[in-house]
Motif scaffolding. Structure first.
Motif, PDB file in Angstrom:
ATOM      1  N   SER A   1      53.145  27.856  66.563  1.00 40.44           N
ATOM      2  CA  SER A   1      51.742  27.488  66.338  1.00 40.44           C
ATOM      3  C   SER A   1      51.564  25.970  66.276  1.00 40.44           C
ATOM      4  CB  SER A   1      51.233  28.125  65.043  1.00 40.44           C
ATOM      5  OG  SER A   1      51.920  27.587  63.916  1.00 40.44           O
TER       6      SER A   1
ATOM      7  N   SER B   1      49.310  28.063  59.410  1.00 38.69           N
ATOM      8  CA  SER B   1      50.730  28.368  59.494  1.00 38.69           C
ATOM      9  C   SER B   1      51.559  27.337  58.736  1.00 38.69           C
ATOM     10  CB  SER B   1      51.163  28.416  60.967  1.00 38.69           C
ATOM     11  OG  SER B   1      52.531  28.705  61.087  1.00 38.69           O
TER      12      SER B   1
ATOM     13  N   GLU C   1      56.860  21.870  62.628  1.00 39.99           N
ATOM     14  CA  GLU C   1      57.227  23.120  63.296  1.00 39.99           C
ATOM     15  C   GLU C   1      58.286  23.863  62.498  1.00 39.99           C
ATOM     16  OE1 GLU C   1      58.617  24.622  67.753  1.00 39.99           O
ATOM     17  OE2 GLU C   1      58.962  22.553  67.119  1.00 39.99           O
TER      18      GLU C   1
ATOM     19  N   LEU D   1      54.961  28.658  59.021  1.00 41.17           N
ATOM     20  CA  LEU D   1      55.222  30.093  58.926  1.00 41.17           C
ATOM     21  C   LEU D   1      55.565  30.660  60.294  1.00 41.17           C
ATOM     22  CD1 LEU D   1      55.159  32.556  56.980  1.00 41.17           C
ATOM     23  CD2 LEU D   1      52.753  32.852  57.634  1.00 41.17           C
ATOM     24  N   TRP D   2      54.852  30.177  61.316  1.00 38.25           N
ATOM     25  CA  TRP D   2      55.150  30.557  62.712  1.00 38.25           C
ATOM     26  C   TRP D   2      55.277  29.262  63.501  1.00 38.25           C
ATOM     27  CZ3 TRP D   2      51.460  31.540  67.177  1.00 38.25           C
ATOM     28  CH2 TRP D   2      52.153  32.042  68.283  1.00 38.25           C
TER      29      TRP D   2
ATOM     30  N   GLY E   1      53.664  27.779  55.007  1.00 38.35           N
ATOM     31  CA  GLY E   1      55.052  27.712  55.454  1.00 38.35           C
ATOM     32  C   GLY E   1      56.026  27.597  54.296  1.00 38.35           C
TER      33      GLY E   1
ATOM     34  N   SER F   1      47.464  26.528  63.540  1.00 37.99           N
ATOM     35  CA  SER F   1      48.650  25.718  63.219  1.00 37.99           C
ATOM     36  C   SER F   1      48.591  25.199  61.783  1.00 37.99           C
ATOM     37  CB  SER F   1      48.761  24.546  64.202  1.00 37.99           C
ATOM     38  OG  SER F   1      47.711  23.617  64.019  1.00 37.99           O
TER      39      SER F   1
END
Length: 736
Positions: free
Chosen positions: A272, A172, A264, A268-269, A176, A169
């Protein structure tokens, strides 16, 4: 021959247990990187601005860092066994303080399991609305309990998976993107107050106890606790100091405040981040489920818990895992999950954690300040850093919730006195004796031999012999001091009757006897071929610096064969600048002045003869001290004077009344006309109904023995009498 292994060291080959990474670093960093980071960090940046947030991060981590230093100092000074923070505190500040912190800390850890699993359930229900929050919370709580029951090492391995989710996370998020064009706000002044924002963020950095609680499961706690704890604090600081920069660059303050899961949207994802939130809550729940039973196990083994709960101290398996304690903790957590709403007690739980930090810092600060030879940590920390950590913890507690701080303080103090009144016996020493020794040293060096009448206190040496045989002497000494002076109960033993070791044992036995009867006193025994010589040498040599007995209390001598030597001893004590008080009792009288069951006023007769110089002022002072005792507060002091001429009665009465008024001791004056009667007759007639009679003794001279025998004859068949001989050159009129 190979060199022998030093004590308190361990190697992975000869001792099983958890290592630094799995036993300390992993649970600590996973508790630090919790839900505050995911759900409240954006809110903090939006309300405080970038500079304000960085300042909050630095201040909060500084307190945690100082606490971590204190933990490292204590952990590298001694082997830290089961109980973690409780074990450290109890071995440093005493079992009472350890129990006062340990019991609330256990419940805080146990209820924290429910807090984290409820938080996990809420986030799951948010993603999957068709699920029941209660059932999800119960299932997760039971699963966490099963993990802890199975094995601590398996639970730690499960946390590796959680750590992987949190790392995913974070990567990610860092890689981001912005959610909107933004202008970085360095400082925000129109939102929440700075310290309110600080209070919201601070729990994010309070995870270092997760590793400390696992101390009993570590291969080498002395090595692992400092390395793992400081590494976790450093890692958490690097993450927390960089996250606000990315948050401030990717969204404006209003968006950061309005969107709890703003990370969130930036990631990027996106999913995660949700995995990270779940991982953070689960890891914290697992850490609490592992730590709480070990605290409970240590509390039971040290006897702090009641006798019927001692079974909670049992361990299972080769690693001595507290499975019974884990089951109890699981029941507590399930009950809390069923209640569902822990918002009311959550602030108090946070206070218990911070109280633990506070006391740990105090422990390290006191140990470092006292510089006791036994405190030799391999990780040296200046006591000033620990003191800063303690001050920071106390300040943060009031900033977060002043009411919860007071509630937690009341609970801790209540448990402290509950443990204290049980008078638990422990086999280890603690720092309290060192504190008193340091204060005693400072006090003795500050007090010189100069007489200070304003601060005069009775320091009484009681020549009582066996306390059980002459208990009224000790009762009189206690009544005269009443927490204002020192009492030493002493006795002279015949030469050869005791060796040094047996003498120390006998002193301790007498001290315990006095304590059981509610008397706070020192005990000193000496051996001498002659009792009187031994008493004189004791008076001459006993004391420390300027703290020496100023008043000698002894019983009346009825043996004619010892009368001459007894009077010679009084003369020698007088020459040694000591006040002498002799208690003469009448065993034939049924009325006992020490009978506490009689609820009546006490009458104290002071026979005034020598004016304010010498005995007169000392007798008045002793009478006042006696009446100040709670047992005699309803008493009356009668200041009595005999005059030979009737024409002198009025003037003498006026003088006594004026004296009593000036002295402010509430004495009632009484002038008695001799009218041809001897003093002995007047004494018997006037003081027959008194409880205590104070009579002055003349200065010892050539005929002192005959004078003393005359005093004995005068007071024959009278109530309890106290003969008083003030030290030569005394100025008790100034004390009055």
């Amino acid at each position: 021959m190979p060199p022998s292994q030093p004590p308190n060291t361990s190697t992975e080959e000869n001792k099983s247990g958890l290592g630094t990474f799995g036993g300390v670093y992993t649970p600590s960093i996973l508790t630090i990187l919790g839900v505050i980071m995911y759900l409240r960090f954006g809110w903090v940046v939006g309300n405080a601005g970038l500079i304000g947030t960085l300042l909050i991060v630095v201040l909060a981590n500084s307190i945690t860092f100082f606490t971590a230093l204190s933990v490292c100092a204590i952990a590298t000074d001694r082997v830290i066994r089961v109980g973690g923070a409780y074990y450290m505190i109890s071995r440093s500040l005493g079992i009472e303080t350890g129990g006062a912190v340990g019991i609330p800390l256990y419940f805080a850890q146990a209820l924290s399991v429910a807090l984290y699993t409820i938080g996990f359930a809420e986030s799951v229900v948010t993603a999957f609305p068709h699920l029941s929050q209660l059932y999800v919370g119960l299932i997760v709580t039971v699963a966490v309990g099963i993990l802890a029951l199975t094995s601590a090492s398996i639970a730690i391995k499960t946390q590796y998976v959680i750590m992987a989710a949190i790392l995913l996370s974070l990567f990610s998020f860092y890689f981001g993107h912005p959610v909107e064009p933004t202008h970085i706000e360095l400082w925000v002044t129109n939102k929440e107050p700075f310290w309110a924002v600080f209070a919201v963020f601070f729990p994010a950095v309070t995870g270092i106890m997760a590793g400390v609680n696992m101390s009993g499961d570590l291969r080498d706690p002395i090595r692992s606790l400092p390395i793992g704890t400081l590494a976790a604090v450093g890692t958490g600081f690097l993450i927390y100091i960089t996250l606000p920069i990315f948050l401030a660059m990717r969204a404006d303050s209003s968006t950061l405040i309005a969107e709890p899961l703003i990370m969130e949207q930036m990631a990027l994802w996106g999913p995660s981040i949700l995995l990270g939130v779940w991982g953070a809550t689960l890891s914290s729940a697992i850490g609490s489920m592992l730590g709480a039973p070990r605290i409970l196990q240590a509390l039971a083994r040290d006897g702090i818990l009641p006798q019927w709960m001692r079974f909670l101290g049992q361990g299972s398996g080769p690693d001595d895992e507290p499975r019974i304690g884990t089951l109890v903790t699981l029941v507590v957590a399930i009950a809390a999950v069923c209640i569902g709403d822990l918002n009311l007690i959550a602030p108090v739980l946070t206070m218990f954690f911070l109280t633990t930090y506070l006391v740990l810092n105090i422990s390290a600060a006191v140990e470092g300040f006292l510089k006791s030879p036994s405190f030799r940590p391999s990780f040296k920390v200046h006591w000033g850093f620990s003191l800063l950590g303690a001050i920071g913890c106390l300040g943060v507690m009031f900033l977060i919730d002043a009411v919860a701080t007071l509630v937690a303080g009341i609970v801790v103090i209540g448990i402290y006195f509950w443990v204290r009144q049980r008078e638990l016996f422990v086999t280890w020493g603690d720092v309290r004796r060192g504190i008193w020794m340091a204060l005693l040293r400072m006090a003795i060096l500050q007090i010189d031999h100069t007489q200070d009448t304003k601060n005069w206190r009775p320091q009484i040496l009681v020549l009582s012999g066996a306390p059980t045989k002459r208990w009224p002497l000790i009762q009189l000494a206690q009544a005269l001091t009443h927490n204002r002076g020192l009492i030493t109960v002493s006795s002279v033993l015949p030469t050869g009757s005791r060796d040094v070791a047996k003498q120390a044992v006998l002193e301790q036995r007498i001290h315990s006897y006095l304590q059981r009867r509610g008397v706070q006193a020192l005990v000193r025994l000496v051996t001498a071929p002659d009792t009187f010589d031994g008493a004189e040498r004791l008076v001459e040599t006993y004391g420390l610096g300027s703290i020496v007995p100023n008043t000698i209390l002894l019983g009346d001598s009825q043996q004619l064969s010892h009368r001459d030597r007894y009077c010679q001893m009084i003369a020698n004590l007088h020459q040694a600048q000591r006040n002498v008080i002799i208690l003469r009792e009448n065993p034939d009288l049924p009325d006992n002045p020490w009978d506490e069951s009689k609820n009546r006023s006490c009458r104290i007769d002071v026979w005034w003869g020598g004016g304010m110089q010498g005995n007169g002022s000392l007798m008045l002072l002793l009478a006042y001290l006696l009446r100040s005792n709670p047992q005699w507060q309803r008493g009356e002091i009668y200041l009595k004077l005999v005059v030979m001429d009737e024409s002198a009665v009025i003037e003498a009465k006026n003088n006594l009344d004026k004296l009593a008024q000036e002295l402010r001791i509430g004495a009632l004056s009484e002038v008695i006309l001799a009218d041809g009667r001897t003093f002995a007759t007047i004494l018997k007639q006037s003081s027959a109904g008194a409880d205590f009679i104070f009579l002055g003794m003349p200065t010892p001279g050539h005929l002192f023995m005959q004078t003393y025998e005359k005093l004995q004859q005068w007071t024959k068949n009278l109530p309890t009498t106290v003969f008083v001989l003030a030290a030569s050159g005394s100025a008790f009129e100034e004390v009055l």
